[in-house]
Scaffold this active site. Structure first.
Site, PDB file in Angstrom:
ATOM      1  CE  LYS A 116      -3.955  -1.916   2.408  1.00  0.00           C
ATOM      2  NZ  LYS A 116      -4.903  -2.232   1.421  1.00  0.00           N
ATOM      3  CD  GLU A 200      -4.854   5.503   4.133  1.00  0.00           C
ATOM      4  OE1 GLU A 200      -3.957   5.168   3.355  1.00  0.00           O
ATOM      5  OE2 GLU A 200      -5.885   5.305   4.157  1.00  0.00           O
ATOM      6  CG  HIS A 236     -12.770  -1.704   7.244  1.00  0.00           C
ATOM      7  ND1 HIS A 236     -13.548  -0.264   7.472  1.00  0.00           N
ATOM      8  CD2 HIS A 236     -12.073  -1.732   8.392  1.00  0.00           C
ATOM      9  CE1 HIS A 236     -13.051   0.149   8.567  1.00  0.00           C
ATOM     10  NE2 HIS A 236     -11.979  -0.770   9.198  1.00  0.00           N
ATOM     11  NE  ARG A 293      -7.781  -9.221  -5.028  1.00  0.00           N
ATOM     12  CZ  ARG A 293      -8.897  -8.601  -4.701  1.00  0.00           C
ATOM     13  NH1 ARG A 293     -10.095  -8.883  -5.193  1.00  0.00           N
ATOM     14  NH2 ARG A 293      -9.190  -8.153  -3.690  1.00  0.00           N
TER      15      ARG A 293
END
Ligand code: ADP
Ligand code: ADP
Ligand code: MG
Length: 453
Positions: A116, A200, A236, A293
């Site tokens: 990430k 973040e 999530h 993907r």
């Protein structure tokens, strides 16, 4: 075109890929665990190879056995589906070194987007806005505190190698960050083999908007518009996905789709992929990550664009170039997918296992069911709880929502507990009906239900 493709996966996505192979006149090879012996993907395939016992590590994640199965059957290419080896650059490398084709992007693109922190750097380099946060991974708690102080709380600690909604932890203040940092590191190491974390900014009430991209190996890269996946559970994980996104202006749609293509192009992307964004209440959007993907929710894009994404994946890997241009990709109608899972809504969504005694799915105009399940199927404790994807299509969103409600009403499953009763209630909620949802919708819905009960 290939003559034989091995499908390195199980469940509905394995069936989905095999169907695409059939339509292309390509033979398919199934790999399966002993627990999946009676599974539909095994009977659908032209050839089958048992690769181990029930658990994932002993079977679907056993690299040597999967590759051996390709060798002995003479498959020329491997489709990884989603999950499992689909985002493993090492797997793609191994496939390549055996002289076989990996149906997906290059190992280099997977590496560039799989972490990430690297992915956010690539997006920034492509002039795509990212969620504010640490500059790459934070090596220790002091650097994490520094980064958090700079962007302001609340923040998230995220495993750079995380996925599937796991490895994300919300932190409200510096004290909590101090307590959480080492635990989050240890969890990341245990789950993903890397303890690297990034900090973040936590966006308040965001929507999850993602863009499907598709590129050939000759260098043409297009987008197939966006999907909205804001209906997510407490962990999530996506529950309901739709295409197109809700309440986006034409201009916002164009901007976000073009940003996705820029991000993907910056890593030389080809084949199918998804660029995920958070869409803030202000109308600003931020790059989150790229999934290199096919995604669980790809059918809603197929339903509104009329394109078969999995067939394109295979055709692109076999060397075909895309014969259409961006302007040829058009949106028509609205599609919604609901993930049907063997989870008990009455018991905190605990996995439910056992024999499905009654399986009576809906089937009428505008309804599609992607599944590997039927009456008599045994849901084992070894795998992901998703047993089907119910996809509906309507002329517009209101039409699709009505159809989804009717389809869920008709769906009868007995023998195991499923989330269908929960989905019925969710879909009836005025906020869902109005398309006014954000990623906090399900948590607040669950809260409301508790108060009512
Ligand atoms: P997406 O962004 O595609 O919706 P998700 O993270 O929701 O991705 O779903 C993909 C996840 O599903 C994988 O990361 C894995 O945890 C899980 N998974 C892997 N293989 C399967 C399978 N055969 N059937 C269902 N789920 C799977
Ligand atoms: P994964 O790899 O597990 O899919 P993502 O980074 O894609 O992780 O995030 C999954 C979900 O977590 C998002 O759709 C969103 O609901 C939530 N999320 C992630 N990052 C943020 C953020 N910075 N602020 C608010 N919510 C976030
Ligand atoms: Mg994600």
């Amino acid at each position: 075109m290939f003559t034989k493709v091995l499908v390195a996966n199980r469940g509905e996505i394995a069936c989905r890929v095999m169907r695409a192979c059939r339509e292309l006149g390509v033979k398919s090879v199934a790999v399966y665990s002993q627990a999946d012996e009676g599974s539909r993907h095994v009977s659908m395939a032209d050839e089958k190879v048992c690769i181990g016992h029930g658990t994932n590590t002993e079977s679907y994640l056993n690299l040597a056995n999967v590759l051996m199965a390709a060798e002995v059957t003479g498959a020329e290419a491997i489709h990884p589906g989603f999950g499992y080896f689909s985002e493993s650059a090492d797997f793609a490398d191994a496939v390549r070194s055996l002289g076989l084709k990996f149906i997906g992007p290059s190992p280099e693109s997977i590496r560039a987007m799989g972490d990430k922190a690297l992915a956010k750097a690539a997006a920034t380099g492509a002039n795509v806005p990212v969620v504010g946060g640490s500059d790459g991974a934070v090596p220790n708690v002091d650097k994490a505190l520094e980064a958090a102080a700079k962007i302001g709380y609340p923040v998230l600690l995220k495993a750079v190698a995380g996925g599937g909604g796991r490895g994300i932890r919300a932190v409200e203040d510096a004290e909590e960050l101090k307590r959480a940092f080492e635990i989050a590191q240890a969890e990341a190491l245990a789950s993903f083999g890397s303890d690297a974390l990034l900090v973040e900014k936590r966006i308040v009430r965001p929507r999850h908007i993602e863009v499907q991209v598709l590129g050939d190996e000759q260098g043409k890269l297009l987008h197939l518009y966006e999907r909205e996946c804001s209906v997510q559970n407490l962990r999530h994980q996506k529950i309901i996905e739709e295409a197109p996104g809700n309440r986006l202006t034409e201009e916002a749609r164009r901007e976000i789709c073009e940003a996705a293509v820029r991000a993907a192009a910056s890593v030389g992307y080809y084949n199918a992929g998804t660029v995920e964004f958070l869409y803030a209440e202000t109308g600003d959007f931020y790059f989150l990550e790229m999934n290199t993907r096919i995604q669980v929710e790809h059918p809603v894009t197929e339903e509104v664009t009329g394109m078969d994404l999995v067939q394109w994946q295979i055709r692109i890997a076999s060397g075909e170039s895309l014969p259409f241009e961006q302007a040829d990709v058009r949106l028509q109608g609205h599609a919604i997918e609901a993930r049907i899972t063997a989870q008990d809504p009455e018991n905190d969504f605990a996995p439910s296992t056992g024999v499905i005694t009654v399986w009576q799915p809906p089937g009428f105009r505008g309804v599609r069911l992607d599944t590997h399940v039927s009456s008599g199927f045994v849901v084992s404790p070894y795998y992901d709880p998703m047993i089907a994807k119910l996809i509906v299509r309507g002329e517009d969103r209101a039409d699709a929502v009505r159809r989804l409600a009717v389809a869920l009403e008709e769906f009868r499953i007995e023998g195991i507990a499923t989330n269908v009763p929960f989905l019925r209630r969710l879909v009836a909620h005025p906020d869902f009906q109005a398309g006014a949802v954000h990623t906090g919708f399900v948590p607040s819905f669950l809260q409301e239900s508790l108060v009512e009960a």
